[in-house]
Write an enzyme that holds these catalytic residues in place. Structure first.
Site, PDB file in Angstrom:
ATOM      1  N   GLY A  36       0.787  -1.220   0.000  1.00 46.60           N
ATOM      2  CA  GLY A  36       0.000   0.000   0.000  1.00 46.60           C
ATOM      3  C   GLY A  36       0.821   1.272   0.000  1.00 46.60           C
ATOM      4  N   THR A  37       1.930   1.275   0.728  1.00 48.99           N
ATOM      5  CA  THR A  37       2.762   2.479   0.807  1.00 48.99           C
ATOM      6  C   THR A  37       3.317   2.846  -0.553  1.00 48.99           C
ATOM      7  OG1 THR A  37       3.343   2.186   3.134  1.00 48.99           O
ATOM      8  CG2 THR A  37       4.901   3.416   1.771  1.00 48.99           C
TER       9      THR A  37
ATOM     10  N   SER B  41      -2.338  -6.250  -0.069  1.00 52.97           N
ATOM     11  CA  SER B  41      -2.703  -7.665   0.069  1.00 52.97           C
ATOM     12  C   SER B  41      -2.833  -8.120   1.508  1.00 52.97           C
ATOM     13  CB  SER B  41      -1.655  -8.521  -0.658  1.00 52.97           C
ATOM     14  OG  SER B  41      -1.702  -9.863  -0.266  1.00 52.97           O
ATOM     15  N   HIS B  42      -1.910  -7.686   2.371  1.00 56.74           N
ATOM     16  CA  HIS B  42      -1.850  -8.279   3.715  1.00 56.74           C
ATOM     17  C   HIS B  42      -2.953  -7.783   4.650  1.00 56.74           C
ATOM     18  CE1 HIS B  42       0.000  -5.013   6.256  1.00 56.74           C
ATOM     19  NE2 HIS B  42       0.249  -4.521   5.067  1.00 56.74           N
TER      20      HIS B  42
ATOM     21  N   THR C 281      11.579  -7.231 -10.519  1.00 54.41           N
ATOM     22  CA  THR C 281      10.937  -8.469 -10.924  1.00 54.41           C
ATOM     23  C   THR C 281       9.626  -8.651 -10.168  1.00 54.41           C
ATOM     24  OG1 THR C 281      13.092  -9.471 -11.341  1.00 54.41           O
ATOM     25  CG2 THR C 281      11.230 -10.975 -11.100  1.00 54.41           C
TER      26      THR C 281
ATOM     27  N   CYS D  31       2.506   2.028  11.061  1.00 55.78           N
ATOM     28  CA  CYS D  31       3.510   2.919  10.484  1.00 55.78           C
ATOM     29  C   CYS D  31       3.786   4.126  11.383  1.00 55.78           C
ATOM     30  CB  CYS D  31       3.049   3.385   9.107  1.00 55.78           C
ATOM     31  SG  CYS D  31       2.896   2.040   7.916  1.00 55.78           S
TER      32      CYS D  31
END
Length: 378
Positions: free
Chosen positions: A69-70, A198-199, A235, A323
């Site tokens: 997200g960051t 995702s997490h 990658t 954060c």
């Protein structure tokens, strides 16, 4: 350990783990390689992109994978601004945004942009009328999140998006806390970009996604990047993206039942907190609130002490965004809703999952009663 910090991160669900294992074992080729293994990995990414695009109602080519997200917030904001050829340099946001957004905008302010913060009410909700008042002829971008990560406030993002689209002002919406929990239709939202992680939905860490509206004339910020059609270098994490996609599809399938469960947990928690008032105050409640995130302030105890005492009793909660943990200043979101500097430090966040139970809340309330007894006798 009773875990009540799901807004910070979630454990990977079994389905995602199984998909990750299969993808890492069978689709380990570099998706940019031209041999068969590379093509197979690229085909898997194409399938994932298609599945995710259906969830948010966008074109497949408008989705780009990130490390989380960051990075998603950073790349979206900078890419949108780089694509603008006019001289507008004014950005509008709120003080409730995630630090990855606020820090990005504050750096842009040092580089010549001007920044305005829209006020919020006592529950943290942005008024569209107040937003309209903040708009200037040189406003180029508005950044407002969907669900606040500390209070659970749901912002009127569709109303905001419709207004901004008529004004031809860019709109970035941080959907990290809302994706998989609330329906998101980017066409209805009229956002130029959204960010996803995702997490937060039981997928792997280190994976995220950005929607970039192709009609917004954005430009990638990296010079000659070769991955993700030039959007970012590095990658691509094929296995992680496959697991994220599986977690996302599961979250969407379970969205209604999960929301109902959170509502029941929220009601039960609030009922049990009533005897503890005014020692504990619930923040951010109102008609626009996501029940999976509950913010609390204590009358005379710092949130860090509450968190440590809960941890000592085998309960994991937080003092706000992960954060922000190592920063000493009070939470900006608490100051924005009218809390004093001292009271803003007395904040803790409770966040639920489908694994959370009434018994977990009972244990939490028992610790709060112990804290009340301790500090009322001091």
């Amino acid at each position: 350990m009773i875990y009540l910090d799901y807004a910070a991160t979630t454990p990977m669900r079994q389905e995602a783990i199984e998909v990750y294992t299969e993808a890492a074992t069978s689709y380990y080729g570099n998706s940019s390689s031209l041999h068969t293994l590379g093509t197979q990995a690229e085909n898997l990414l194409t399938l994932c992109r298609k599945k995710l695009s259906l969830l948010v109602n966008c074109r497949e080519d408008d989705l780009f994978f990130t490390s989380g997200g960051t990075e998603a917030n950073y790349l979206a904001i900078h890419s949108l601004l780089k694509g603008k050829n006019d001289e507008r340099k004014h950005i509008v946001t709120t003080k409730l945004e995630h630090s990855s957004v606020l820090h990005t905008l504050q750096q842009l302010e040092k580089e010549g942009f001007s920044l305005s913060y829209v006020p919020v009410d006592q529950n943290g909700v942005v008024s569209v009328d107040d937003l309209k008042k903040a708009i200037r002829p040189d406003t180029v971008l508005v950044a407002i999140q969907h669900i606040n990560h500390e209070l659970g406030t749901i912002q009127p993002v569709e109303d905001i998006g419709h207004f901004l689209s008529k004004k031809e002002i860019l709109f970035h919406c941080d959907c990290v806390q809302s994706f998989g929990k609330l329906p998101i239709d980017v066409k209805k939202l009229k956002a130029d970009s959204i960010s996803v992680s995702s997490h937060k939905i039981y997928g792997p860490k280190g994976v995220g996604m950005v929607y970039m509206n192709s009609s917004s004339s954005w430009k990638p910020i990296y010079h000659k990047a070769t991955h993700e059609k030039g959007f970012r270098p590095g990658t691509v994490n094929t296995a992680g993206i496959a697991a994220f996609t599986e977690a996302a599809e599961c979250a969407y399938a379970e969205m209604k039942t999960a929301r109902s469960h959170y509502e029941r947990l929220k009601s039960y928690l609030l009922e049990n907190l009533e005897p503890l008032a005014p020692f504990i105050e619930v923040e951010g409640l109102g008609n626009s609130h996501f029940p999976g995130i509950i913010g609390l302030t204590f009358s005379n105890i710092q949130g860090q002490y509450v968190m440590l005492q809960c941890n000592r009793h085998g309960i994991a909660i937080s003092t706000g965004s992960a954060c922000h943990v190592n920063q000493q200043e009070p939470l900006a979101s608490l100051l924005a809703i009218g809390k004093s500097t001292a009271n803003a430090k007395n904040f803790v966040r409770i966040s639920f999952s489908q694994h959370s139970t009434f018994k977990h809340i009972d244990r939490l309330i028992s610790v709060f009663h112990l804290l009340q007894q301790e500090f009322m006798t001091v």
